[in-house]
Write a protein that holds these residues in place. Sequence first.
Motif, PDB file in Angstrom:
ATOM      1  N   VAL A  78       0.834  -1.212   0.000  1.00 52.45           N
ATOM      2  CA  VAL A  78       0.000   0.000   0.000  1.00 52.45           C
ATOM      3  C   VAL A  78       0.869   1.262   0.000  1.00 52.45           C
ATOM      4  O   VAL A  78       0.745   2.109  -0.880  1.00 52.45           O
ATOM      5  CB  VAL A  78      -0.960   0.008   1.218  1.00 52.45           C
ATOM      6  N   CYS A  79       1.785   1.374   0.978  1.00 45.41           N
ATOM      7  CA  CYS A  79       2.551   2.626   1.121  1.00 45.41           C
ATOM      8  C   CYS A  79       4.002   2.502   0.682  1.00 45.41           C
ATOM      9  O   CYS A  79       4.694   3.505   0.548  1.00 45.41           O
ATOM     10  CB  CYS A  79       2.473   3.115   2.562  1.00 45.41           C
ATOM     11  N   CYS A 111       0.513   1.491   7.921  1.00 44.69           N
ATOM     12  CA  CYS A 111      -0.842   1.154   7.441  1.00 44.69           C
ATOM     13  C   CYS A 111      -1.604   0.288   8.443  1.00 44.69           C
ATOM     14  O   CYS A 111      -2.803   0.072   8.276  1.00 44.69           O
ATOM     15  CB  CYS A 111      -0.764   0.408   6.109  1.00 44.69           C
TER      16      CYS A 111
END
Length: 124
Positions: A78-79, A111
């Motif tokens: 995700v990040c 996250c």
Amino acid sequence: MSDRKLADEKMKEIEQTASVWGRLLAQEAFPDGPGLDVSLADMEEIAAVATKAIVRGAIGTMAEEQAQSLDRQQPCPVCGKLCDVSRKPRAVAVRGGSAELSEPVAHCSKCRRAFFPSTQSTAD
Ligand SMILES: [Zn+2]
């Protein structure tokens, strides 16, 4: 199977090797040969137990080698933050039996989620 599957010739070699293991197994089970009281079902049971053990050993070994090839840190999907990878045991059903995997797992503190780094993508 992936693009990296074994060539047909190598698969035949593996089949021949396993066939030799089968003969060795028969000698291990009955060093003096099976008596006349040993049924085909008895022989099949011995072979089935051995087959499941081979599946467990082969899958577990190959999956472990893949997991060890991963870097100790993997990017969060995700990040992108690099996160420490640990291991979590997981039993999986596979053709011919089951295997115990030591699956790589990471937790992203940013996250607040766990993710499972894919060992498959490293093969591409
Ligand atoms: Zn993240």
